[in-house]
Scaffold this motif. Structure first.
Motif, PDB file in Angstrom:
ATOM      1  N   ASN A 197      -1.388  -2.992  -3.908  1.00 21.39           N
ATOM      2  CA  ASN A 197      -2.460  -3.883  -4.324  1.00 21.39           C
ATOM      3  C   ASN A 197      -3.665  -3.038  -4.703  1.00 21.39           C
ATOM      4  OD1 ASN A 197      -4.358  -3.551  -2.016  1.00 21.39           O
ATOM      5  ND2 ASN A 197      -2.680  -4.458  -0.838  1.00 21.39           N
ATOM      6  N   ASP A 198      -4.643  -3.646  -5.326  1.00 19.92           N
ATOM      7  CA  ASP A 198      -5.787  -2.893  -5.847  1.00 19.92           C
ATOM      8  C   ASP A 198      -7.035  -3.023  -4.990  1.00 19.92           C
ATOM      9  OD1 ASP A 198      -4.370  -1.943  -8.059  1.00 19.92           O
ATOM     10  OD2 ASP A 198      -4.732  -3.788  -9.177  1.00 19.92           O
ATOM     11  N   GLN A 199      -6.867  -3.510  -3.756  1.00 17.49           N
ATOM     12  CA  GLN A 199      -8.037  -3.683  -2.898  1.00 17.49           C
ATOM     13  C   GLN A 199      -8.587  -2.356  -2.388  1.00 17.49           C
ATOM     14  OE1 GLN A 199      -7.657  -6.668   0.184  1.00 17.49           O
ATOM     15  NE2 GLN A 199      -6.068  -7.752  -0.953  1.00 17.49           N
ATOM     16  N   HIS A 200      -7.720  -1.335  -2.340  1.00 13.80           N
ATOM     17  CA  HIS A 200      -8.129  -0.055  -1.787  1.00 13.80           C
ATOM     18  C   HIS A 200      -7.788   1.071  -2.757  1.00 13.80           C
ATOM     19  CE1 HIS A 200      -8.926  -1.889   2.136  1.00 13.80           C
ATOM     20  NE2 HIS A 200      -7.832  -2.593   1.942  1.00 13.80           N
ATOM     21  N   SER A 201      -8.535   2.166  -2.640  1.00 11.91           N
ATOM     22  CA  SER A 201      -8.305   3.304  -3.526  1.00 11.91           C
ATOM     23  C   SER A 201      -7.196   4.214  -3.008  1.00 11.91           C
ATOM     24  CB  SER A 201      -9.598   4.122  -3.677  1.00 11.91           C
ATOM     25  OG  SER A 201     -10.021   4.605  -2.396  1.00 11.91           O
ATOM     26  N   LYS A 229       4.463  -0.990   9.524  1.00 17.33           N
ATOM     27  CA  LYS A 229       4.428  -1.835   8.320  1.00 17.33           C
ATOM     28  C   LYS A 229       3.766  -3.181   8.621  1.00 17.33           C
ATOM     29  CE  LYS A 229       7.463  -4.304   5.099  1.00 17.33           C
ATOM     30  NZ  LYS A 229       6.999  -5.633   5.584  1.00 17.33           N
ATOM     31  N   SER A 230       4.126  -3.791   9.743  1.00 18.14           N
ATOM     32  CA  SER A 230       3.547  -5.094  10.107  1.00 18.14           C
ATOM     33  C   SER A 230       2.038  -4.987  10.271  1.00 18.14           C
ATOM     34  CB  SER A 230       4.181  -5.611  11.401  1.00 18.14           C
ATOM     35  OG  SER A 230       5.552  -5.901  11.208  1.00 18.14           O
ATOM     36  N   PHE A 233      -3.552  -6.187   7.317  1.00 18.89           N
ATOM     37  CA  PHE A 233      -4.815  -5.842   6.664  1.00 18.89           C
ATOM     38  C   PHE A 233      -4.668  -5.696   5.145  1.00 18.89           C
ATOM     39  CE2 PHE A 233      -5.186  -4.200  11.047  1.00 18.89           C
ATOM     40  CZ  PHE A 233      -6.263  -4.980  11.458  1.00 18.89           C
ATOM     41  N   SER A 234      -3.560  -6.203   4.610  1.00 25.08           N
ATOM     42  CA  SER A 234      -3.326  -6.216   3.157  1.00 25.08           C
ATOM     43  C   SER A 234      -3.484  -4.838   2.529  1.00 25.08           C
ATOM     44  CB  SER A 234      -4.276  -7.217   2.476  1.00 25.08           C
ATOM     45  OG  SER A 234      -4.067  -8.509   2.971  1.00 25.08           O
ATOM     46  N   LEU A 235      -2.844  -3.839   3.145  1.00 20.73           N
ATOM     47  CA  LEU A 235      -2.928  -2.469   2.667  1.00 20.73           C
ATOM     48  C   LEU A 235      -1.733  -2.122   1.780  1.00 20.73           C
ATOM     49  CD1 LEU A 235      -4.031  -0.914   6.055  1.00 20.73           C
ATOM     50  CD2 LEU A 235      -5.414  -0.927   3.971  1.00 20.73           C
TER      51      LEU A 235
END
Length: 231
Positions: free
Chosen positions: A14-18, A37-38, A43-45
């Motif tokens: 996802n693009d929430q983090h760099s 993984k869970s 935290f949607s990483l």
């Protein structure tokens, strides 16, 4: 020659983090990796998990680490790489890594009591830069073929010495590499559960084998001395 052979993988981007969290593991660590993984899903990483063939013993498996890190830097050129050991758990948001500007962020242990190496290698941040890649390549180069008891931290220490003035290093805060049974009063973001403690170490096997041989030799010497005196 250390060889990284992947048997399965899981990717979530996802693009929430760099950055992307990267983890490799052998079959015996599968349950640990899925718990990690869970915690990342919570935290949607972004993450990349790679199950690899067991290299035969614990020390050899640790030597796969720089090869895996280099693979991740090349595989995800638009992301920085946060490497985590499979037995880690993310406890809180780790937005901190979006703001690291240094080439790497490691936890330095040099000079600390009971620490055998200069850096801990269970939580490691790698900015996706050319100096970073050069360091990781040096890390790989420092691994000595035929030195079976060498571990990842041995070669990392040597690489970091050679790159002392070639890369920028940010000290990793202790809360991002908290060992589960060590006293710490600050906020815990990433906790390490040290599953390696239960793994059979080749170094220990060799020490036990050496001690058995020494014991046999000493016993033989005592028996011979007893026989000579009695004679």
């Amino acid at each position: 020659m250390t060889e990284l052979i992947e048997t399965d993988s899981i990717i979530n981007i996802n693009d929430q983090h760099s950055f992307i969290v990267c983890c490799f593991y052998t079959e015996s660590y599968h349950e640990h990796a899925m718990r990690l993984k869970s915690s990342l899903d919570k935290f949607s990483l972004s993450y990349y998990f790679s199950q690899v063939e067991d290299a035969g013993y614990w020390e050899a498996n640790t030597r796969l680490k720089p090869h895996f890190v280099m693979e991740c830097l090349n595989k995800f050129p638009e992301k920085d790489v946060l490497y985590l050991d499979a037995d880690a758990i993310v406890k809180q948001p780790i937005d901190y890594f979006n703001n690291v500007t240094a080439d790497v962020a490691f936890y330095k242990t040099k000079g600390m009591p009971s620490m055998s190496h200069d850096y801990l290698a269970s939580t490691m941040f790698f900015k996706n830069t050319e100096p970073t890649k050069a360091l990781v390549q040096q890390w790989i180069t420092e691994q000595v073929d035929g030195k079976n008891t060498q571990v990842d931290q041995d070669s990392l220490d040597q690489a970091m010495i050679k790159f002392e003035n070639k890369i920028s290093v940010e000290p990793l805060p202790a809360g991002y590499i908290k060992i589960f049974d060590k006293d710490y009063e600050g906020e815990i973001y990433i906790e390490q559960y040290q599953a390696s403690r239960s793994q059979t170490k080749l170094r220990r096997q060799k020490i036990r084998q050496r001690n058995r041989i020494v014991g046999v030799v000493l016993l033989g010497a005592v028996l011979v001395a007893t026989y000579v005196i009695a004679g």
